[in-house]
Design an enzyme around this catalytic site. Structure first.
Site, PDB file in Angstrom:
ATOM      1  N   LEU A 221       0.842  -1.207   0.000  1.00  0.00           N
ATOM      2  CA  LEU A 221       0.000   0.000   0.000  1.00  0.00           C
ATOM      3  C   LEU A 221       0.873   1.251   0.000  1.00  0.00           C
ATOM      4  O   LEU A 221       0.581   2.235  -0.687  1.00  0.00           O
ATOM      5  CB  LEU A 221      -0.927   0.013   1.221  1.00  0.00           C
ATOM      6  N   ARG A 260      18.047  12.823  -4.825  1.00  0.00           N
ATOM      7  CA  ARG A 260      17.152  12.410  -3.739  1.00  0.00           C
ATOM      8  C   ARG A 260      15.717  12.314  -4.229  1.00  0.00           C
ATOM      9  O   ARG A 260      14.913  11.552  -3.717  1.00  0.00           O
ATOM     10  CB  ARG A 260      17.221  13.405  -2.573  1.00  0.00           C
ATOM     11  N   CYS A 276      -5.228   0.009  -9.761  1.00  0.00           N
ATOM     12  CA  CYS A 276      -4.536  -0.065  -8.462  1.00  0.00           C
ATOM     13  C   CYS A 276      -4.465   1.233  -7.661  1.00  0.00           C
ATOM     14  O   CYS A 276      -4.832   1.247  -6.491  1.00  0.00           O
ATOM     15  CB  CYS A 276      -3.130  -0.597  -8.669  1.00  0.00           C
ATOM     16  N   PHE A 338      -5.778   3.084 -19.883  1.00  0.00           N
ATOM     17  CA  PHE A 338      -5.287   3.976 -18.815  1.00  0.00           C
ATOM     18  C   PHE A 338      -3.820   4.323 -18.970  1.00  0.00           C
ATOM     19  O   PHE A 338      -3.324   5.259 -18.346  1.00  0.00           O
ATOM     20  CB  PHE A 338      -5.587   3.398 -17.428  1.00  0.00           C
TER      21      PHE A 338
HETATM   22  P1  NAD Z   1      -8.427  -9.351 -12.168  1.00  0.00           P
HETATM   23  O1  NAD Z   1      -9.789  -8.901 -11.915  1.00  0.00           O
HETATM   24  O2  NAD Z   1      -7.793  -9.151 -13.503  1.00  0.00           O
HETATM   25  O3  NAD Z   1      -8.339 -10.923 -11.895  1.00  0.00           O
HETATM   26  C1  NAD Z   1      -8.863 -11.552 -10.756  1.00  0.00           C
HETATM   27  C2  NAD Z   1      -9.450 -12.905 -11.162  1.00  0.00           C
HETATM   28  O4  NAD Z   1      -9.826 -13.621  -9.987  1.00  0.00           O
HETATM   29  C3  NAD Z   1     -10.713 -12.796 -12.018  1.00  0.00           C
HETATM   30  O5  NAD Z   1     -10.509 -13.470 -13.254  1.00  0.00           O
HETATM   31  C4  NAD Z   1     -11.803 -13.481 -11.166  1.00  0.00           C
HETATM   32  O6  NAD Z   1     -12.718 -14.240 -11.938  1.00  0.00           O
HETATM   33  C5  NAD Z   1     -10.971 -14.392 -10.290  1.00  0.00           C
HETATM   34  N1  NAD Z   1     -11.642 -14.814  -9.053  1.00  0.00           N
HETATM   35  C6  NAD Z   1     -12.314 -14.039  -8.160  1.00  0.00           C
HETATM   36  N2  NAD Z   1     -12.751 -14.789  -7.129  1.00  0.00           N
HETATM   37  C7  NAD Z   1     -12.340 -16.065  -7.374  1.00  0.00           C
HETATM   38  C8  NAD Z   1     -12.471 -17.280  -6.657  1.00  0.00           C
HETATM   39  N3  NAD Z   1     -13.091 -17.323  -5.476  1.00  0.00           N
HETATM   40  N4  NAD Z   1     -11.955 -18.401  -7.200  1.00  0.00           N
HETATM   41  C9  NAD Z   1     -11.303 -18.362  -8.382  1.00  0.00           C
HETATM   42  N5  NAD Z   1     -11.131 -17.230  -9.096  1.00  0.00           N
HETATM   43  C10 NAD Z   1     -11.639 -16.084  -8.591  1.00  0.00           C
HETATM   44  O7  NAD Z   1      -7.503  -8.708 -11.042  1.00  0.00           O
HETATM   45  P2  NAD Z   1      -5.935  -8.355 -11.129  1.00  0.00           P
HETATM   46  O8  NAD Z   1      -5.742  -7.074 -11.823  1.00  0.00           O
HETATM   47  O9  NAD Z   1      -5.189  -9.564 -11.574  1.00  0.00           O
HETATM   48  O10 NAD Z   1      -5.618  -8.086  -9.602  1.00  0.00           O
HETATM   49  C11 NAD Z   1      -5.548  -9.125  -8.656  1.00  0.00           C
HETATM   50  C12 NAD Z   1      -4.953  -8.606  -7.368  1.00  0.00           C
HETATM   51  O11 NAD Z   1      -3.606  -8.181  -7.601  1.00  0.00           O
HETATM   52  C13 NAD Z   1      -5.665  -7.400  -6.776  1.00  0.00           C
HETATM   53  O12 NAD Z   1      -5.653  -7.501  -5.386  1.00  0.00           O
HETATM   54  C14 NAD Z   1      -4.811  -6.233  -7.237  1.00  0.00           C
HETATM   55  O13 NAD Z   1      -4.894  -5.153  -6.336  1.00  0.00           O
HETATM   56  C15 NAD Z   1      -3.434  -6.818  -7.203  1.00  0.00           C
HETATM   57  N6  NAD Z   1      -2.474  -6.186  -8.126  1.00  0.00           N
HETATM   58  C16 NAD Z   1      -2.834  -5.839  -9.394  1.00  0.00           C
HETATM   59  C17 NAD Z   1      -1.915  -5.286 -10.276  1.00  0.00           C
HETATM   60  C18 NAD Z   1      -2.282  -4.900 -11.680  1.00  0.00           C
HETATM   61  O14 NAD Z   1      -1.483  -4.275 -12.360  1.00  0.00           O
HETATM   62  N7  NAD Z   1      -3.456  -5.220 -12.194  1.00  0.00           N
HETATM   63  C19 NAD Z   1      -0.591  -5.099  -9.853  1.00  0.00           C
HETATM   64  C20 NAD Z   1      -0.243  -5.467  -8.552  1.00  0.00           C
HETATM   65  C21 NAD Z   1      -1.198  -6.007  -7.707  1.00  0.00           C
HETATM   66  C1  UDX Z   2       0.933   0.497 -10.671  1.00  0.00           C
HETATM   67  C2  UDX Z   2       2.319   0.403 -10.038  1.00  0.00           C
HETATM   68  O1  UDX Z   2       3.265   1.110 -10.854  1.00  0.00           O
HETATM   69  C3  UDX Z   2       2.736  -1.051  -9.886  1.00  0.00           C
HETATM   70  O2  UDX Z   2       3.987  -1.138  -9.219  1.00  0.00           O
HETATM   71  C4  UDX Z   2       1.673  -1.768  -9.087  1.00  0.00           C
HETATM   72  O3  UDX Z   2       2.015  -3.153  -8.965  1.00  0.00           O
HETATM   73  C5  UDX Z   2       0.321  -1.634  -9.741  1.00  0.00           C
HETATM   74  O4  UDX Z   2      -0.004  -0.231  -9.906  1.00  0.00           O
HETATM   75  P1  UDX Z   2      -0.033   0.309 -13.142  1.00  0.00           P
HETATM   76  O5  UDX Z   2      -1.242   0.949 -12.557  1.00  0.00           O
HETATM   77  O6  UDX Z   2      -0.200  -0.927 -13.938  1.00  0.00           O
HETATM   78  O7  UDX Z   2       1.026  -0.033 -11.985  1.00  0.00           O
HETATM   79  O8  UDX Z   2       0.725   1.370 -14.105  1.00  0.00           O
HETATM   80  P2  UDX Z   2       1.620   2.674 -13.807  1.00  0.00           P
HETATM   81  O9  UDX Z   2       2.721   2.675 -14.777  1.00  0.00           O
HETATM   82  O10 UDX Z   2       1.994   2.779 -12.397  1.00  0.00           O
HETATM   83  O11 UDX Z   2       0.637   3.870 -14.213  1.00  0.00           O
HETATM   84  C6  UDX Z   2      -0.512   4.189 -13.459  1.00  0.00           C
HETATM   85  C7  UDX Z   2      -1.138   5.458 -13.980  1.00  0.00           C
HETATM   86  O12 UDX Z   2      -0.336   6.595 -13.677  1.00  0.00           O
HETATM   87  C8  UDX Z   2      -1.333   5.491 -15.496  1.00  0.00           C
HETATM   88  O13 UDX Z   2      -2.568   6.055 -15.806  1.00  0.00           O
HETATM   89  C9  UDX Z   2      -0.194   6.358 -15.964  1.00  0.00           C
HETATM   90  O14 UDX Z   2      -0.466   6.980 -17.193  1.00  0.00           O
HETATM   91  C10 UDX Z   2      -0.114   7.364 -14.837  1.00  0.00           C
HETATM   92  N1  UDX Z   2       1.213   8.021 -14.743  1.00  0.00           N
HETATM   93  C11 UDX Z   2       2.328   7.282 -14.490  1.00  0.00           C
HETATM   94  C12 UDX Z   2       1.308   9.400 -14.869  1.00  0.00           C
HETATM   95  O15 UDX Z   2       0.309  10.079 -15.082  1.00  0.00           O
HETATM   96  N2  UDX Z   2       2.535   9.991 -14.750  1.00  0.00           N
HETATM   97  C13 UDX Z   2       3.667   9.292 -14.502  1.00  0.00           C
HETATM   98  O16 UDX Z   2       4.736   9.889 -14.407  1.00  0.00           O
HETATM   99  C14 UDX Z   2       3.554   7.877 -14.367  1.00  0.00           C
END
Ligand code: NAD
Ligand code: UDX
Length: 482
Positions: A221, A260, A276, A338
């Site tokens: 977080l 820094r 996210c 996005f």
């Molecule tokens: P997503 O919605 O793309 O995928 C989640 C999947 O889980 C879905 O396909 C859903 O059908 C499945 N699901 C839900 N409940 C289920 C269950 N009980 N059994 C089996 N399958 C189930 O989500 P995501 O983007 O992959 O994110 C997953 C987690 O990772 C979130 O907590 C998110 O915050 C975190 N995360 C996401 C990103 C990112 O870039 N998307 C990066 C870092 C962390």
């Molecule tokens: C983010 C974190 O970077 C990643 O580490 C975490 O695991 C998931 O959330 P993501 O949301 O996939 O990743 O993409 P990111 O490259 O972080 O961009 C997020 C948003 O910020 C986008 O809309 C991007 O366009 C915007 N952004 C990013 C800006 O507006 N300015 C910047 O300088 C960088």
């Protein structure tokens, strides 16, 4: 100790799919099965058209699918067989009940824990990969222990994911760090080592950081909150730049050379999107409120407030520059994802900007190289109150096959996503097919603004004033060159 041969990942989404594909790719002796309750998603993972677009993902999946990487709807079988189970399900912002609009919805994570407890016939390492509030691992542990069968032991680890969409495969292959949090007991540390061993197949040991579970959960977080805060900070500066004549790119360069501060993540924009940042900052805000830390909660809330402000500010700027009305005007939107190199639209600022313009009765032509038409229409209809009849959405919105079609006969061109192809369009041709005066709003600072001015465009960009000199605007290219 526990040796890992089979891995199960619950949740075949943006995180579970790419992460486990890379694990299978780098650990040929391990069998990795990714399961999901969504049968369409699993069918797509097993097909030629994967459910998500990520550069290089196709190659990685094709090299190990059917060999040691499997996608299945049989959740129970995969749980039964695996020694190590990733929980990688979605944790969206709650849209109901206690903490509505802020707290993370943990119902999917909890249902995974209950399923594991019900099905398991042997000991498991359960790895929390989803992003969760601090102490979620404790809840998972409590659910598992309350339903445990004799002879079975559970260890719950926190292993947050730091990949960014659009660069997921590169981020996974070459991570800045891998974070593993576990219980400070010998069993806990054994489980940490077992998961660490999986990553050590390709990640240097010194990049694998271990710590206690709560620190690990909070670090995820904290990392997203810091990153989002940088964007809100530079976007707040962009507002100052627009009224003073300072240039936000120059300011970003000046501060970024301070070692820094660092030069990454200082790009002013129409506001951050993605699944996210907003969700995780709000998750942190809610956590602070629950911990009775209202000042800390208010501090982080402002990061989201500035983001909303930036989106609204940009839409208002478009309306203002188009002589204070966009009703029945046509506006071309370039980019709906996005960020570039993804087809994901979750929380994309483009959705909000389009909705602001639709509220004013504008016609919008949308082009994005990777987002499907159905997805765009679904996203825009998330606020049905904007449209006084069901046909109104189709009347006002046209999804276009390319940028030129989108721009033709429009009053303004708006860059919402920084796709590389938008920097290389034939703007002379675009200008000739647009209504005059022709406006460009560069929400991503990716275009060559001076050559656009030379072509005759009115140009507006985030964080910089451009079209002050009226003689420059009316000057034709021929008259401009001596
Ligand atoms: P997503 O919605 O793309 O995928 C989640 C999947 O889980 C879905 O396909 C859903 O059908 C499945 N699901 C839900 N409940 C289920 C269950 N009980 N059994 C089996 N399958 C189930 O989500 P995501 O983007 O992959 O994110 C997953 C987690 O990772 C979130 O907590 C998110 O915050 C975190 N995360 C996401 C990103 C990112 O870039 N998307 C990066 C870092 C962390
Ligand atoms: C983010 C974190 O970077 C990643 O580490 C975490 O695991 C998931 O959330 P993501 O949301 O996939 O990743 O993409 P990111 O490259 O972080 O961009 C997020 C948003 O910020 C986008 O809309 C991007 O366009 C915007 N952004 C990013 C800006 O507006 N300015 C910047 O300088 C960088």
């Amino acid at each position: 100790g526990m040796s890992v041969k089979k891995i199960c990942c619950i949740g075949a989404g943006y995180v579970g799919g790419p992460t486990c594909s890379v694990i299978a790719y780098k650990c040929p002796e391990l069998q990795v099965t990714v399961v999901d309750v969504n049968p369409q998603r699993i069918a797509q993972w097993n097909s030629d058209e994967l459910p998500i677009f990520e550069p290089s993902l196709d190659e990685v999946v094709k090299s190990c699918r059917g060999r040691n990487l499997f996608f299945s709807t049989d959740v129970d079988q995969a749980i039964l067989e695996a020694e190590l189970i990733f929980i990688s399900v979605n944790t969206p912002t709650k849209n109901y009940g206690l903490g509505k609009g802020r707290a993370a919805d943990l119902k999917f994570v909890e249902s995974c824990a209950r399923r594991i407890a019900e099905i398991a016939k042997s000991s498991k390492i359960v790895v929390e990969k989803s992003t969760v509030p601090v102490k979620a691992a404790e809840s998972i542990t409590n659910i598992l222990k309350a339903n445990v069968k004799p002879g079975i032991k559970y260890q719950v680890l926190s292993n947050p994911e730091f990949l960014a969409e659009g660069t997921a495969i590169g981020d996974l292959l070459n991570p800045d760090r891998v974070l593993i949090g576990g219980e400070q007991t010998s069993e806990g540390q054994e489980a940490v080592s077992a998961l660490g061993w999986v990553y050590q197949h390709w990640v240097p040991r010194e990049k694998i950081i271990t710590m206690n579970t709560w620190s690990s959960e909070l670090s995820k977080l904290a990392a997203n909150a810091f990153l989002a805060q940088r964007i809100s900070s530079i976007n707040a500066m962009s507002a100052i730049c627009e009224v003073t004549g300072a240039d936000v790119s120059e300011v970003a360069h000046a501060i970024g050379t301070d070692s820094r501060i660092g030069n990454k993540f200082l790009k002013a924009s129409i506001g951050f999107g993605g699944s996210c940042f907003q969700k995780d900052v709000l998750n942190l805000v809610y956590l602070c409120e629950c911990l009775n830390l209202p000042e800390v909660a208010a501090y982080w809330q402002k990061v989201v407030d500035i983001n909303d402000y930036q989106r609204r500010r940009f839409s208002n700027q478009i309306i203002q520059r188009l002589f204070n009305t966009v009703t029945s005007k046509t506006i071309a939107i370039l980019g709906f994802a996005f960020k570039k190199d993804t087809g994901d639209t979750r929380e994309s600022s483009a959705i909000y900007i389009c909705q602001h313009l639709l509220e004013e009765g504008a016609h919008i032509n949308i082009y994005d190289p990777k987002v499907k038409k159905e997805q765009i229409l679904k996203d825009l209809s998330s606020r049905p109150e904007i449209f006084d009849s069901p046909d109104r959405l189709n009347e006002l919105v046209t999804i276009c096959p390319d940028a030129y079609t989108a721009a033709a006969d429009s009053h303004a061109l708006v860059i919402c996503t920084e796709w590389d192809e938008f920097a290389n369009l034939d703007y002379k041709k675009i200008y000739s097919h647009m209504l005059k005066p022709a406006f460009v709003f560069d929400g991503r600072l990716i275009l060559d603004h001076n050559s656009l001015l030379d072509l005759g465009f009115h140009v507006e960009v985030i964080g910089k004033r451009l079209t002050r000199d009226i003689s420059r605007v009316v000057r034709t290219p021929a008259a401009g060159s001596t």
